[in-house]
Design a protein around this motif. Structure first.
Motif, PDB file in Angstrom:
ATOM      1  N   GLN A   1       0.626  -1.215   0.003  1.00 43.74           N
ATOM      2  CA  GLN A   1      -0.905   0.327   0.211  1.00 43.74           C
ATOM      3  C   GLN A   1       1.053   0.869  -0.362  1.00 43.74           C
ATOM      4  O   GLN A   1       0.448   1.994  -0.804  1.00 43.74           O
ATOM      5  CB  GLN A   1      -0.618   0.536   1.317  1.00 43.74           C
ATOM      6  CG  GLN A   1      -2.401  -0.954   1.126  1.00 43.74           C
ATOM      7  CD  GLN A   1      -3.073  -1.085   2.382  1.00 43.74           C
ATOM      8  OE1 GLN A   1      -2.223  -0.837   3.810  1.00 43.74           O
ATOM      9  NE2 GLN A   1      -3.827  -1.816   2.191  1.00 43.74           N
TER      10      GLN A   1
ATOM     11  N   GLU B   1      -0.306   7.087  -6.819  1.00 50.39           N
ATOM     12  CA  GLU B   1      -1.473   7.075  -6.797  1.00 50.39           C
ATOM     13  C   GLU B   1      -1.879   8.546  -7.307  1.00 50.39           C
ATOM     14  O   GLU B   1      -2.846   9.087  -7.962  1.00 50.39           O
ATOM     15  CB  GLU B   1      -1.688   7.757  -5.827  1.00 50.39           C
ATOM     16  CG  GLU B   1      -2.562   6.202  -4.726  1.00 50.39           C
ATOM     17  CD  GLU B   1      -3.215   6.084  -3.181  1.00 50.39           C
ATOM     18  OE1 GLU B   1      -2.807   7.536  -2.763  1.00 50.39           O
ATOM     19  OE2 GLU B   1      -3.791   5.124  -2.741  1.00 50.39           O
ATOM     20  N   ASN B   2      -1.318   9.875  -6.936  1.00 47.52           N
ATOM     21  CA  ASN B   2      -0.834  11.300  -8.008  1.00 47.52           C
ATOM     22  C   ASN B   2      -0.266  11.518  -8.922  1.00 47.52           C
ATOM     23  O   ASN B   2       0.936  12.199  -8.415  1.00 47.52           O
ATOM     24  CB  ASN B   2      -0.842  12.312  -6.846  1.00 47.52           C
ATOM     25  CG  ASN B   2      -1.449  13.880  -7.395  1.00 47.52           C
ATOM     26  OD1 ASN B   2      -1.694  13.954  -7.418  1.00 47.52           O
ATOM     27  ND2 ASN B   2      -1.215  14.857  -6.406  1.00 47.52           N
TER      28      ASN B   2
ATOM     29  N   ARG C   1       0.950   4.392  -3.257  1.00 45.92           N
ATOM     30  CA  ARG C   1       0.345   5.664  -2.887  1.00 45.92           C
ATOM     31  C   ARG C   1       1.701   6.414  -3.438  1.00 45.92           C
ATOM     32  O   ARG C   1       1.388   7.531  -3.764  1.00 45.92           O
ATOM     33  CB  ARG C   1       0.721   5.268  -1.502  1.00 45.92           C
ATOM     34  CG  ARG C   1      -0.429   5.520  -0.719  1.00 45.92           C
ATOM     35  CD  ARG C   1      -0.417   6.398   0.507  1.00 45.92           C
ATOM     36  NE  ARG C   1      -1.765   6.071   1.644  1.00 45.92           N
ATOM     37  CZ  ARG C   1      -2.587   6.293   2.524  1.00 45.92           C
ATOM     38  NH1 ARG C   1      -1.994   7.092   3.245  1.00 45.92           N
ATOM     39  NH2 ARG C   1      -3.860   5.866   3.038  1.00 45.92           N
TER      40      ARG C   1
END
Length: 318
Positions: A304, A311-312, A308
């Motif tokens: 996870q 993610e952006n 992350r």
């Protein structure tokens, strides 16, 4: 609610900590930064400085503060000269840290949280480091962090200000610098890498997990006078890490099974022995003490945490 002072608030760890504390509803934040380029949120008090080593008077920033979280540090050498390099690290990581701590005591700060480094224990191991292991710092940065820890313990041992020390291993996350930052960029370019046959084990910690632990240490009564190890609690080989990052990027990995002995020999020839050690040797930490004392466990898994980082898309750098 605690009034909190965060040094290094525009840095990799400090900026995320500010973000998370604000998201959690904290409205009593004073941040220390050399500039206001991060555009800190309204209501956050900015204490602007030229440099932490040239700030003799912290009284204004420390007024009414309950907890100091000291993230600021010199993390990269600016000189190839060993003696000069170590002295530069000491100026910021030792002398400036102790100066801040002395004034924190004088200002009746309740708790001083110091972000140290797993390098205090060493750069590699054959069994996981614990908080009871004898320190063995070998690099300039780690030596300065150990000296700061030692000085803080002596300084705060008879004071009303409580000391908490956190020793993270490699911290990764979006826009991370250093070794993970290089890996992050390479993974997105899908370049062949000679890292397909490394069977070591290394502990990492995501920025989110580290910040979560720091937040826990702000007020947890059991954190007083403790040193904590931190990780994602999932150790991986360098080869596994590269694959995780490459797969999370959507590009996949092109890994060549080059023998570790050849990698180390080639790196030594190029004067990069330390880099080879970090890539090829094991460095594990045991966080059982942290979990037991604080009742804490990392909220994100390694997978996870890696996900992350991607993610952006708008924050990714080439």
């Amino acid at each position: 609610m605690n009034n909190i002072l965060i040094t290094g608030a525009s840095g990799f760890i400090g900026s995320k900590l500010v973000e998370q504390l604000l998201a959690a509803g904290s409205s009593n934040l004073t941040v220390v930064s050399r500039n206001n380029e991060n555009n800190f949120a309204p209501g956050v008090t900015l204490f602007q400085i030229e440099s932490i080593e040239n700030t003799p008077d912290w009284s204004l920033a420390l007024k009414g503060i309950d907890v100091v979280i000291h993230c600021a540090a010199r993390v990269h050498s600016v000189s190839d000269n060993h003696k000069e390099s170590l002295e530069r690290f000491r100026a910021v990581n030792v002398e400036a840290t102790l100066a801040l701590a002395r004034q924190a005591i004088a200002s009746n700060v309740k708790r001083f949280i110091f972000i140290s480094s797993i390098g205090v224990n060493g750069i590699s191991n054959t069994k996981p480091f614990t908080v009871t292991d004898k320190p063995n710092p070998t690099e300039d940065y780690a030596i300065s962090k150990f000296e700061a820890e030692t000085g803080l313990k002596a300084l705060l041992s008879n004071a009303n200000t409580e000391l908490v020390i956190i020793r993270p291993p490699l911290v990764y996350g979006l826009n991370a610098k250093g070794n993970f930052g290089h890996l992050f960029k390479l993974a997105q370019k899908r370049l062949p890498m000679p890292l397909g046959a490394i069977n070591n084990k290394r502990s990492l910690v995501s920025l989110d997990n580290l910040v979560d632990l720091i937040q826990t240490c702000i007020s947890h009564p059991n954190a007083k006078s403790q040193t904590f190890m931190v990780s994602d609690d999932h150790d991986v080989s360098t080869t596994e890490l590269v694959r995780l990052v490459a797969n999370a990027s959507g590009k996949g990995a092109l890994l060549l099974p080059v023998p570790v002995s050849f990698l180390k020999f080639f790196a030594a020839c190029l004067g990069k022995k330390s880099m080879a050690t970090k890539l090829c040797d094991s460095l594990q930490v045991d966080i059982a003490h942290t979990k037991q004392v604080l009742g804490w466990s990392p909220p994100l898994t390694l997978e996870q945490g890696i996900a992350r980082c991607f993610e952006n898309e708008s924050h990714r750098t080439d």
